[in-house]
Design an enzyme around this catalytic site. Structure first.
Site, short mmCIF file in Angstrom:
data_model
loop_
_atom_site.label_atom_id
_atom_site.label_comp_id
_atom_site.label_asym_id
_atom_site.label_seq_id
_atom_site.Cartn_x
_atom_site.Cartn_y
_atom_site.Cartn_z
N LYS A 95 0.85 -1.20 0.00
CA LYS A 95 0.00 0.00 0.00
C LYS A 95 0.88 1.24 0.00
CE LYS A 95 -3.90 1.92 2.65
NZ LYS A 95 -4.73 1.71 3.86
N SER A 107 -9.51 1.91 3.17
CA SER A 107 -8.68 2.66 2.25
C SER A 107 -7.66 1.80 1.49
CB SER A 107 -7.93 3.76 2.99
OG SER A 107 -7.12 3.24 3.99
N SER A 128 -9.66 -0.28 7.39
CA SER A 128 -9.12 -0.15 6.04
C SER A 128 -8.47 -1.37 5.42
CB SER A 128 -8.12 1.02 6.01
OG SER A 128 -8.82 2.21 6.25
#
Lengths: 89, 425, 467
Positions: B30, B105, B129
């Site tokens: 990420k 996210s 997330s």
């Protein structure tokens, strides 16, 4: 609840601009969220927050610093080894 | 590699330093986790072009374990969002249905795994997330106990809530990845507990699973609720004892979460001034004007909103009412978990109240926040929590969430493995 | 309190002399190096970095708190102070706010009226230093700023006093005592430029308080306060109000000026630093052994060396000076004290040099030459100056310049000659004019080219005249 000038003042404090044209919608959304937060007013005082109680410390031994070029590598502007920044009024 | 889902912001093909437990495996990272020499944007235009001079601890560990890092994945800007629509570089699409969001996210990481573009991925979980996109994309996502994985190198959004965690297709992969990244790091003073060194034992025999009524409340889609209840029955059939329980502090959880994360974020994001990194402030202007302009131009709307909420919550006269109260609420949520875990080993419920939203469906910020209601309690208390796929509704994946005692990530993994073994059998 | 009473409180920031910064392992020895060469991702505030507390910094801060009799709570905490400034890379400073390391305490100084006075402290806490701004661009206003992050993250202690000081002189004494104590504790190096910074709060009783920032020298503090007190008094005399404000000290002119920035209470939005757990270090106190501190050393100098309180105070007021004194005290500490405190310090001051530049061995030789009467005091000063300005040994200087006090015969001869050559002066002396003795002594000194010991000459001349 806050009004548009409150939001502008908070934006000033946070150094984040909110364009004038979105200010009314933004303020309305802001207030809806703050209204939701009001649920905490019904909270009793039963628990004081406790943070983990272990002290973590580092020995006073020098470790290598970055070379000057690496420090300046991401800076948009630099001069004579310094990072260039707008002046403070 | 065809990335029509916009899962990646940056592709790479950097094999690990040496052979190791993850040799030959591909891992996507990420984009809020620092990678030396590779652009790290956190999904924000204010970090476009920023190349960190150092690796996050977890990244060093991955390299040492032989993993091939095959890119940085898309995300909601600075982790602020539940759909990855808040990315400064366009949304990621859900590989299961490209008219829908992958969740957020860590949407890019979830999509990469779901689409087979990477075998595993690292995500981060502040309020759900990792678990949310895992649920929406039909993969496994795990949020470890707060403190078991070093945050050094994770670009901070909400320091007291967030953790890095593994995402993958199977519980076995999650566990293997967690073993690699859960190692001590003296640079992170909030690390606690022992490293995770477990191999999953797929069993829930003898375990007690609590099912909180509050996890099946009004906002939860009844079809999702039904799917999850069925899954809990499956666990019962595997030898677990299932009991109904209640978590009354749930009603404060979301407010406590959003006040805490926005407050910490408002401070964490103060460093984005365009001077040492970022798009560059106009040196000819005055400091205050230049600073405000850089941030207005390059921060997205949701980021600006949360910074303002946090600034307000911490400001003079409001600290006690908001931030102070939020910490009290947090302590009460943690106490609630503690109470429950005296009589149960695990808690179960849906990961998300619905299946994946359509792109653009959640326009109102508050309704976006409300979608986190089932995931934030685990972050507030720091407990381990996993989402495993448990079927689908209208072809869209549903996630079963299991939570465990702090530092008992092992039991959560074992239960998830048991469930997975049962449903794939 | 009298109506005209001056009320002063100080906030003093001191850099702790650790090897590394407060939250990272960068070396603190940056002063001779180029900009941005002592920086790492942590002190540069790069995204994703986290602070790790320096154990020695905490230990040093505790030493200071113990030396000043502070109360140390069981637990203390770091907090974030949020504000935007180009020299503050994270956009917040990690400091201590509502749960500092130490509370209360006091520093003892010489009071205005004589005797001693306890200046109460409010608190002592730890925090990190920001970076340094350099302004470029011509004209009165710099066009842009240049930032050097070498200093960013250096450990500071902040010591806040209660408004117990009553004059600029007391403020100077407080700072001197503070500085000396910190050096005795081994936690501070006053030679390092910028290692101590002072903000002062000053008011006249019954009127609003003014904060003065940016005072970075000891002399600067007395100057700034003196100027400010005069400014406030003249406002009051004219019937004008003293504005409650923050003013800036301009070192070059010795004046304070109103700050150009908005006079608004900053909202720093303090909250506990989430990346650092609370510190439980009160239990360390028992293990902290304090060295001999200035007051104790002063007492010991008086007892052990028989020094006057003034000499003892002067000599113990600086660690290096005290150590120098003990290295040269030798067999005649009182002589040594006089020479160090009254003569050497003056010569050093004139040359803008510190005691560290003086070789104690050479100084000791000089002292023995004076103490044994080999050279006169006057010659001693001449030799001292050469010792300071050249590498020559005192003995060699004395020989080269022929400064050794002449033997008895030469004096006797000179006296005999003078008495023979100056009959009128002799007669005057015998007639009761005491001044004639001085004249005769002067003649003897001339003959011996000043090398004779004047006391000796006077005594022997008087003897000779009495015959």
């Amino acid at each position: 609840m806050v009004n548009e000038s409150d939001v502008r003042r908070i934006a000033e404090l946070a150094d984040v601009g909110i364009p004038a044209e979105v200010l009314p919608t933004f303020t309305a959304q802001f207030n809806r969220i703050l209204e939701y937060f009001d649920i905490l007013d019904t909270l009793g005082d039963e628990c004081t927050a406790k943070r983990p109680l272990h002290t973590v410390l580092r020995e006073d031994v020098v470790s290598p610093s970055l070379p000057q070029e690496a420090v300046l590598a991401n800076a948009a502007e630099d001069e004579d080894g310094f990072v260039k920044a707008p002046r403070v009024m | 590699m065809d990335d029509r889902f916009n899962a990646y912001l940056l592709r790479s093909d950097v094999p690990g330093r040496r052979s190791g437990p993850l040799a030959g495996r591909t891992v996507a990272i990420k984009d809020n986790i620092s990678t030396a020499g590779m652009e790290t944007t956190c999904g924000s235009r204010i970090l476009k072009g920023y190349v960190p001079p150092y690796d996050a601890h977890v990244v060093s560990l991955l390299r040492d374990a032989g993993a091939t890092i095959n890119g940085k994945t898309n995300m909601d800007e600075f982790g602020m969002g539940t759909t990855t629509e808040n990315s400064g570089f366009g949304p990621t699409l859900n590989p299961v249905d490209t008219t829908r969001v992958p969740g957020g996210s860590s949407g890019g990481s979830a999509a990469a795994v779901a689409a087979g573009l990477a075998e595993m991925a690292l995500g981060t979980d502040t309020g759900g997330s990792i678990r949310c996109p895992a649920a929406f994309c039909g993969i496994v996502g795990f949020k470890p106990t707060y403190g078991r994985v070093s945050r050094y190198g994770l670009v901070a959004y909400a320091n007291s809530l967030e953790t890095i965690g593994p995402m993958g297709r199977t519980v076995g992969d999650i566990s293997a990845l967690l073993r690699v990244i859960s190692r001590p790091d003296p640079r992170d003073s909030t690390m606690q507990g022992l490293p995770y060194e477990h191999d999953p034992v797929p069993s829930v025999r003898g375990r007690t699973i609590g099912v909180p009524a509050e996890f099946f409340g009004e906002g939860v889609d009844p079809r999702v609720a039904a799917k999850v209840r069925d899954s809990i029955e499956t666990l019962a059939a595997c030898g677990a004892k299932v009991v109904p329980v209640s978590m009354p502090t749930m009603k404060f959880a979301l407010a406590a979460y959003y006040i805490t994360c926005t407050s910490e974020a408002s401070s964490n994001l103060a460093r984005y001034d365009g001077v040492r990194f970022g798009p560059g402030a106009e040196v000819q202007r005055s400091w205050h004007d230049a600073f405000t302009a850089v941030r207005a131009e390059h921060f997205g709307e949701e980021v600006r909103r949360r910074i303002l909420l946090g600034t307000f919550a911490l400001s003079a006269g409001y600290y006690g009412r908001y931030y102070g109260k939020a910490q009290t609420a947090r302590a009460q949520v943690a106490a609630d978990f503690e109470r429950l875990f005296r009589s149960v080993d695990l808690l179960a419920g849906p990961t998300m109240p619905t299946v994946a939203f359509r792109l653009g469906e959640l326009a109102d910020p508050l309704s976006m926040y409300l979608a986190d209601i089932l995931t934030v309690p685990a972050n507030l208390a720091g407990v381990p929590a996993i989402s495993v796929p448990c079927g689908s509704v209208d072809g869209l994946p549903v996630g079963l969430q299991l939570m465990g005692r702090p530092f008992d990530d092992e039991t959560v993994i074992d239960a998830a493995a048991a469930f997975e073994a049962e449903v794939t059998a | 309190m009298s109506a005209d009473q001056v009320i002063i409180g100080l906030e003093i920031h001191c850099q702790l002399d650790t090897r590394t910064k407060l939250f990272c392992g960068c070396s603190t020895d940056y002063r001779d190096d180029g900009p941005n060469t002592h920086v790492c991702p942590v002190c540069l505030g790069l995204p994703g970095t986290m602070p790790a507390v320096n154990r020695r910094a905490v230990e040093y801060a505790l030493r200071v708190a113990k030396a000043f009799n502070c109360e140390i709570p069981e637990e203390c905490e770091f907090s974030r102070k949020n504000y935007f400034y180009p020299d503050l890379p994270k956009g917040y400073q990690i400091t201590q706010y509502d749960r500092p390391l130490a509370l209360g305490g006091h520093i003892v100084i010489e009071a205005e009226e004589g005797g001693e006075k306890k200046v109460r402290l409010t608190r002592i806490h730890m925090e990190e230093d920001p970076g340094r701004l350099v302004h470029r661009g011509g004209g009165a206003r710099a066009r842009y700023s240049l930032v050097d992050y070498n200093r960013s993250g250096v450990p500071l202690i902040e010591i806040v006093t209660e408004p117990d000081l009553r004059s600029p002189k007391e403020a100077r004494r407080l700072l001197a005592k503070l500085r000396a104590t910190l050096e005795y504790l081994g936690v501070f190096d006053s030679e390092k430029e910028g290692s101590l910074r002072v903000d002062a709060n000053v008011s006249i009783a019954g009127h609003d308080r003014v904060e003065i920032k940016n005072i970075s020298s000891y002399k600067g503090v007395e100057k700034a306060l003196t100027f400010e007190i005069t400014r406030q008094r003249s406002l009051i005399r004219r019937g004008a109000t003293v504005e409650r404000e923050t003013r800036h000290f301009v070192e070059a002119r010795g004046t304070t000026t109103a700050s150009r920035s908005k006079v608004e209470e900053h909202d720093y939005r303090y909250f506990p630093e989430p990346d650092l757990p609370p510190l439980r270090v009160a239990s360390w106190l028992d293990d902290i052994a304090l060295p001999e501190l200035p007051d104790a050393r002063r007492e010991r100098f008086m007892q052990q060396y028989g020094l006057s309180i003034n000499h003892a105070r002067t000599l113990t007021g600086d660690l290096r000076l005290a150590e120098f004194f003990e290295a040269v005290a030798g067999e005649d500490p009182v002589l040594a004290a006089t020479w160090v405190a009254d003569t050497l310090l003056g010569e050093l001051n004139y040359r803008d040099r510190t005691i560290a530049t003086v070789d104690p061995i050479r100084f000791r030789s000089l002292l023995s030459l004076v103490g044994s009467g080999t050279i006169t005091d006057r010659s001693g000063v001449e030799v001292l100056r050469l010792v300071l300005d050249t590498p020559e040994e005192p003995a060699s200087i004395v020989e080269r310049l022929g400064l050794a006090v002449t033997g008895d015969d030469a004096v006797a001869t000179a006296i005999a000659e003078v008495l023979a050559e100056q009959p009128q002066a002799v007669a005057d002396y015998r007639a009761g004019k005491g001044a004639a003795l001085n004249y005769l002594a002067g003649q003897v000194m001339k003959k011996t080219r000043g090398r004779a010991d004047p006391r000796e000459v006077g005594r022997r001349l008087a003897e000779a005249l009495a015959e």
